[in-house]
Design an enzyme around this catalytic site. Structure first.
Site, short mmCIF file in Angstrom:
data_model
loop_
_atom_site.label_atom_id
_atom_site.label_comp_id
_atom_site.label_asym_id
_atom_site.label_seq_id
_atom_site.Cartn_x
_atom_site.Cartn_y
_atom_site.Cartn_z
N HIS A 133 0.81 -1.23 0.00
CA HIS A 133 0.00 0.00 0.00
C HIS A 133 0.84 1.28 0.00
O HIS A 133 0.75 2.14 0.87
CB HIS A 133 -1.10 0.02 1.06
CG HIS A 133 -0.74 -0.44 2.46
ND1 HIS A 133 0.28 0.11 3.17
CD2 HIS A 133 -1.30 -1.37 3.26
CE1 HIS A 133 0.33 -0.46 4.35
NE2 HIS A 133 -0.60 -1.37 4.43
N HIS B 40 -4.79 -9.83 14.36
CA HIS B 40 -4.95 -8.66 13.48
C HIS B 40 -5.65 -9.12 12.20
O HIS B 40 -5.27 -10.13 11.61
CB HIS B 40 -3.56 -8.09 13.17
CG HIS B 40 -3.56 -6.86 12.32
ND1 HIS B 40 -4.64 -6.00 12.21
CD2 HIS B 40 -2.57 -6.30 11.55
CE1 HIS B 40 -4.32 -5.00 11.41
NE2 HIS B 40 -3.08 -5.16 10.99
N GLU C 147 -6.05 -7.31 9.27
CA GLU C 147 -5.63 -6.84 7.94
C GLU C 147 -5.29 -8.05 7.07
O GLU C 147 -4.77 -9.07 7.54
CB GLU C 147 -4.45 -5.86 8.04
CG GLU C 147 -4.20 -5.17 6.71
CD GLU C 147 -3.28 -3.95 6.78
OE1 GLU C 147 -2.71 -3.66 7.84
OE2 GLU C 147 -3.15 -3.29 5.73
N ASP D 215 -3.15 -9.07 5.04
CA ASP D 215 -1.85 -9.75 4.95
C ASP D 215 -1.72 -10.83 6.03
O ASP D 215 -0.87 -11.72 5.93
CB ASP D 215 -0.67 -8.77 5.01
CG ASP D 215 -0.76 -7.75 6.12
OD1 ASP D 215 -1.88 -7.43 6.55
OD2 ASP D 215 0.29 -7.26 6.56
N HIS E 27 -1.99 -2.03 14.44
CA HIS E 27 -2.03 -0.98 13.45
C HIS E 27 -3.46 -0.65 13.03
O HIS E 27 -3.71 0.36 12.36
CB HIS E 27 -1.16 -1.46 12.30
CG HIS E 27 -1.37 -0.97 10.94
ND1 HIS E 27 -1.64 -1.76 9.86
CD2 HIS E 27 -1.34 0.30 10.48
CE1 HIS E 27 -1.75 -1.04 8.80
NE2 HIS E 27 -1.58 0.21 9.11
N ASP F 117 1.70 -6.46 14.23
CA ASP F 117 2.50 -5.61 13.34
C ASP F 117 3.67 -4.92 14.07
O ASP F 117 4.69 -4.59 13.44
CB ASP F 117 1.62 -4.50 12.74
CG ASP F 117 0.87 -4.96 11.50
OD1 ASP F 117 1.29 -5.94 10.87
OD2 ASP F 117 -0.14 -4.32 11.16
N TYR G 105 9.91 0.53 8.45
CA TYR G 105 8.58 0.02 8.83
C TYR G 105 7.90 0.99 9.79
O TYR G 105 6.73 1.35 9.63
CB TYR G 105 8.78 -1.36 9.48
CG TYR G 105 7.52 -2.10 9.78
CD1 TYR G 105 7.01 -3.03 8.87
CD2 TYR G 105 6.83 -1.91 10.97
CE1 TYR G 105 5.85 -3.73 9.14
CE2 TYR G 105 5.67 -2.60 11.25
CZ TYR G 105 5.20 -3.51 10.33
OH TYR G 105 4.05 -4.20 10.60
N HIS H 56 5.69 -9.71 10.90
CA HIS H 56 6.52 -9.50 9.70
C HIS H 56 7.99 -9.54 10.11
O HIS H 56 8.37 -8.96 11.14
CB HIS H 56 6.27 -8.13 9.07
CG HIS H 56 4.89 -7.92 8.53
ND1 HIS H 56 4.40 -8.56 7.42
CD2 HIS H 56 3.89 -7.12 8.97
CE1 HIS H 56 3.17 -8.17 7.19
NE2 HIS H 56 2.82 -7.30 8.11
FE1 FEO Z 1 -1.58 -4.08 9.62
FE2 FEO Z 1 0.75 -6.43 8.60
O1 FEO Z 1 -0.90 -5.58 8.73
#
Ligand code: FEO
Length: 399
Positions: free
Chosen positions: A24, A78, A80, A82, A145, A164, A192, A225
């Site tokens: 994004h 989370h 989101e 991903d 996040h 995140d 990040y 991540h």
């Molecule tokens: Fe807020 Fe890695 O997603």
């Protein structure tokens, strides 16, 4: 990729995305990872899933440890995509007894996947569940996040699954912080933070204080991540402390876009003036630097000096796009100034000033415009402007 036991009976089963180059708007030039963790206890629990594109990797990794149907619980830290993109397929394969998520997580799951009969169980900060030989405590981390985000903490293992937070978009075959180059790792961590978390710095500060108050014993932080922190925990916590306070050094950035190189000439002269005041300066032409790398530079800089010529009564498109991106992330505690060449109307400097004032930058001066091509005298004016900026940085920077 091989599964990795990060703690006894707690296994990394996520996926490496070597190919993703845009997240994004953030340039992920070294890919990323989507981390998921399988806990083999009396109750088998899977913490988070992976992006939908990597579902087969996740499933393959789970198969190396157990039959997916033997998984009892899913925990969604989370929503989101991903991390949750594979959730529908996982629910179908696993048929979990319970799916734990925050209250906001439940709403987000319902709004993403429109499930009919998933066994969603809401948890809130302070709640815990038993997996048999170990318990898991939950800590809601709203807006870190997304509103649904939460941490899972394993007191028996001194392990924090941090979603995140503390992550890096960094694809590697290694799973731990001490297996990769430290400065590369911190560079990815800074990028990040700059591009995902800058906006939420006040919340990060509250969270760090809360975690300290709770006295959680942590000897491993596993984000969703990048690599798992086990040797450099103090380094990443200190870095988050600095970044969330917007600490900056004696450093200025001259960020510009240029049409016929007049604004570029002004940029160079301004940078010359800044350096004459013994302030570190970096020239950033937006034609050659990705906005997300520029944001990483902004993280540690005291002054942000923006330059653009005027095009059709506005900014050049690259500067306009960069300003939109930076305004969304809202870096604070910065000094600002603007400059640019123009032909007849010359609105660009005012537009850049307005944008920086909106972000509450402390504006050093009203800006410098020059009609068409700057000559020696005009460039000398730019040098003088740079010197004023340099002096302001020197006076106000911490280090
Ligand atoms: Fe807020 Fe890695 O997603």
């Amino acid at each position: 990729m091989k599964t990795v036991e990060i703690k006894e009976n707690i296994h990394w089963v996520g996926a490496i995305d070597w190919d993703v180059r845009d997240f994004h708007g953030y340039s992920t030039y070294q890919g990323t990872t989507y981390n998921a963790f399988l806990v083999m206890d009396e109750k088998i629990a899977l913490f988070d899933t992976v992006k939908k594109t990597h579902f087969s990797d996740l499933l393959h990794h789970i198969h190396q440890l157990t039959d997916p149907e033997k998984i009892d619980y899913l925990v969604i830290n989370h929503v989101e995509m991903d991390h949750s993109g594979s959730l529908p397929e996982i629910v179908q394969r696993v048929k979990p007894e319970k799916i734990f998520c925050s209250q906001m997580g439940r709403k987000a799951i319902e709004q993403h996947f429109h499930p009919k009969d998933w066994p969603l169980v809401e948890v809130k900060s302070g709640d815990s569940i038993s997996l048999g030989s170990r318990t898991v405590q939950f800590l809601e981390t709203r807006m870190l996040h997304w509103p649904d985000s939460m941490f899972s903490y394993f007191p028996d293992d001194k392990l924090l699954l941090s979603s995140d937070a503390f992550g890096q978009h960094y694809a590697t075959s290694e799973r731990f912080d001490d297996e990769v180059d430290f400065s590369t790792l911190m560079g990815h961590s800074a990028k990040y933070y700059a591009n995902i978390l800058t906006l939420f710095s006040p919340l990060i500060r509250k969270l760090l204080a809360k975690v300290a108050d709770m006295g959680l014993e942590i000897d491993m932080i596993a984000p969703d991540h990048g690599v798992v922190w086990r040797s450099h925990i103090r380094d990443i916590l200190n870095a988050y402390d600095d970044w969330s306070q917007n600490k900056s050094g004696r450093r200025a950035l001259v960020i510009y876009d240029t049409m016929w190189k007049s604004t570029k000439k002004m940029a160079r002269a301004i940078a010359t003036g800044i350096s004459m005041e013994d302030v570190s300066v970096k020239l950033i032409d937006l034609a050659y630097n990705h906005r997300s790398d520029v944001m990483t530079d902004i993280l540690g800089a005291k002054a942000v000096v923006l330059g653009s010529p005027t095009l059709n009564n506005g900014l050049l498109p690259r500067m306009a796009g960069f300003l939109m991106y930076m305004r969304g992330l809202r870096p604070t505690n910065k000094l600002g100034a603007a400059f640019g060449s123009y032909g007849w109307s010359g609105e660009a400097v005012k537009l850049m000033n307005n944008a920086m004032e909106e972000m509450k930058f402390d504006m050093i001066e009203s800006g410098l415009r020059h009609k068409y091509v700057p000559d020696h005298e005009a460039l000398q004016e730019c040098v003088e402007m740079g010197r004023r900026i340099g002096r302001a940085v020197r006076e106000q920077s911490e280090g």
